[in-house]
Design a protein around this motif. Structure first.
Motif, PDB file in Angstrom:
ATOM      1  N   TRP A 118       0.761  -1.077   0.040  1.00 39.19           N
ATOM      2  CA  TRP A 118       0.063   0.055   0.086  1.00 39.19           C
ATOM      3  C   TRP A 118       0.836   1.332   0.161  1.00 39.19           C
ATOM      4  O   TRP A 118       1.929   1.385   0.719  1.00 39.19           O
ATOM      5  CB  TRP A 118      -0.837   0.151   1.328  1.00 39.19           C
ATOM      6  CG  TRP A 118      -1.799  -1.061   1.361  1.00 39.19           C
ATOM      7  CD1 TRP A 118      -1.487  -2.321   1.858  1.00 39.19           C
ATOM      8  CD2 TRP A 118      -3.131  -1.227   0.989  1.00 39.19           C
ATOM      9  NE1 TRP A 118      -2.520  -3.172   2.012  1.00 39.19           N
ATOM     10  CE2 TRP A 118      -3.577  -2.604   1.412  1.00 39.19           C
ATOM     11  CE3 TRP A 118      -4.003  -0.279   0.477  1.00 39.19           C
ATOM     12  CZ2 TRP A 118      -4.969  -2.967   1.195  1.00 39.19           C
ATOM     13  CZ3 TRP A 118      -5.383  -0.844   0.177  1.00 39.19           C
ATOM     14  CH2 TRP A 118      -5.971  -2.000   0.641  1.00 39.19           C
ATOM     15  N   VAL A 119       0.470   2.439  -0.712  1.00 37.22           N
ATOM     16  CA  VAL A 119       1.300   3.564  -0.724  1.00 37.22           C
ATOM     17  C   VAL A 119       0.370   4.497   0.203  1.00 37.22           C
ATOM     18  O   VAL A 119      -1.046   4.593   0.034  1.00 37.22           O
ATOM     19  CB  VAL A 119       1.406   4.071  -2.134  1.00 37.22           C
ATOM     20  CG1 VAL A 119       0.268   4.497  -2.813  1.00 37.22           C
ATOM     21  CG2 VAL A 119       2.385   5.460  -2.080  1.00 37.22           C
ATOM     22  N   VAL A 120       0.847   5.288   1.223  1.00 37.83           N
ATOM     23  CA  VAL A 120       0.410   6.176   2.023  1.00 37.83           C
ATOM     24  C   VAL A 120      -0.088   7.415   1.261  1.00 37.83           C
ATOM     25  O   VAL A 120       0.811   8.031   0.560  1.00 37.83           O
ATOM     26  CB  VAL A 120       1.186   6.364   3.478  1.00 37.83           C
ATOM     27  CG1 VAL A 120       0.369   7.498   4.159  1.00 37.83           C
ATOM     28  CG2 VAL A 120       1.475   5.105   3.856  1.00 37.83           C
ATOM     29  N   ILE A 121      -1.329   7.813   1.171  1.00 39.82           N
ATOM     30  CA  ILE A 121      -1.725   8.951   0.690  1.00 39.82           C
ATOM     31  C   ILE A 121      -1.770  10.084   1.860  1.00 39.82           C
ATOM     32  O   ILE A 121      -1.376  11.208   1.328  1.00 39.82           O
ATOM     33  CB  ILE A 121      -3.010   8.832  -0.031  1.00 39.82           C
ATOM     34  CG1 ILE A 121      -2.974   7.594  -1.113  1.00 39.82           C
ATOM     35  CG2 ILE A 121      -3.891   9.978  -0.550  1.00 39.82           C
ATOM     36  CD1 ILE A 121      -4.304   7.396  -1.528  1.00 39.82           C
ATOM     37  N   LYS A 122      -2.294   9.783   2.832  1.00 35.27           N
ATOM     38  CA  LYS A 122      -2.452  10.828   3.912  1.00 35.27           C
ATOM     39  C   LYS A 122      -2.486   9.968   5.347  1.00 35.27           C
ATOM     40  O   LYS A 122      -2.991   9.206   5.303  1.00 35.27           O
ATOM     41  CB  LYS A 122      -3.822  11.660   3.796  1.00 35.27           C
ATOM     42  CG  LYS A 122      -4.332  12.655   4.625  1.00 35.27           C
ATOM     43  CD  LYS A 122      -5.605  13.290   4.203  1.00 35.27           C
ATOM     44  CE  LYS A 122      -6.160  14.057   5.073  1.00 35.27           C
ATOM     45  NZ  LYS A 122      -7.578  14.573   4.820  1.00 35.27           N
ATOM     46  N   ASN A 123      -1.790  10.801   6.388  1.00 33.00           N
ATOM     47  CA  ASN A 123      -1.758  10.340   7.574  1.00 33.00           C
ATOM     48  C   ASN A 123      -1.855  11.534   8.739  1.00 33.00           C
ATOM     49  O   ASN A 123      -1.466  12.426   8.543  1.00 33.00           O
ATOM     50  CB  ASN A 123      -0.294   9.604   7.906  1.00 33.00           C
ATOM     51  CG  ASN A 123       0.012   9.198   9.284  1.00 33.00           C
ATOM     52  OD1 ASN A 123      -1.043   8.448   9.636  1.00 33.00           O
ATOM     53  ND2 ASN A 123       1.087   9.163   9.734  1.00 33.00           N
TER      54      ASN A 123
END
Length: 89
Positions: free
Chosen positions: A21-26
């Motif tokens: 998974w690629v992180v878009i927003k945290n």
């Protein structure tokens, strides 16, 4: 490499439930009562589906480092595809 969930940033790639998974927003959310949580919005690299997951801030997740290289397509043999690395032949 294991990292704490609250250190994830946009663009990081993690392994979660056997997928990349690629992180878009945290966002780190601190409610008035209870422990802080990391709300992570991420996209599956292969299928493109989005998912929102909450991790406890002390949870550790597996961060993955990906490398990209150039290959030249040589030929197809049945269902197999054969490529040649440009630098090592």
């Amino acid at each position: 490499m294991k990292v704490n969930a609250n250190t994830l940033r946009s663009g990081n790639v993690i392994e979660h439930n056997g997928k990349l998974w690629v992180v878009i927003k945290n966002d780190v959310i601190t409610p008035g009562k209870g422990a802080a949580v990391a709300q992570v919005e991420m996209r599956d690299i292969r299928t493109g589906t989005k998912d929102n997951v909450r991790f406890r801030t002390q949870d550790s997740v597996e961060r993955v480092r990906l490398e990209q290289d150039d290959y030249q397509f040589l030929y197809a043999e049945g269902d197999d595809l054969n490529f040649m690395h440009q630098g090592t032949y």
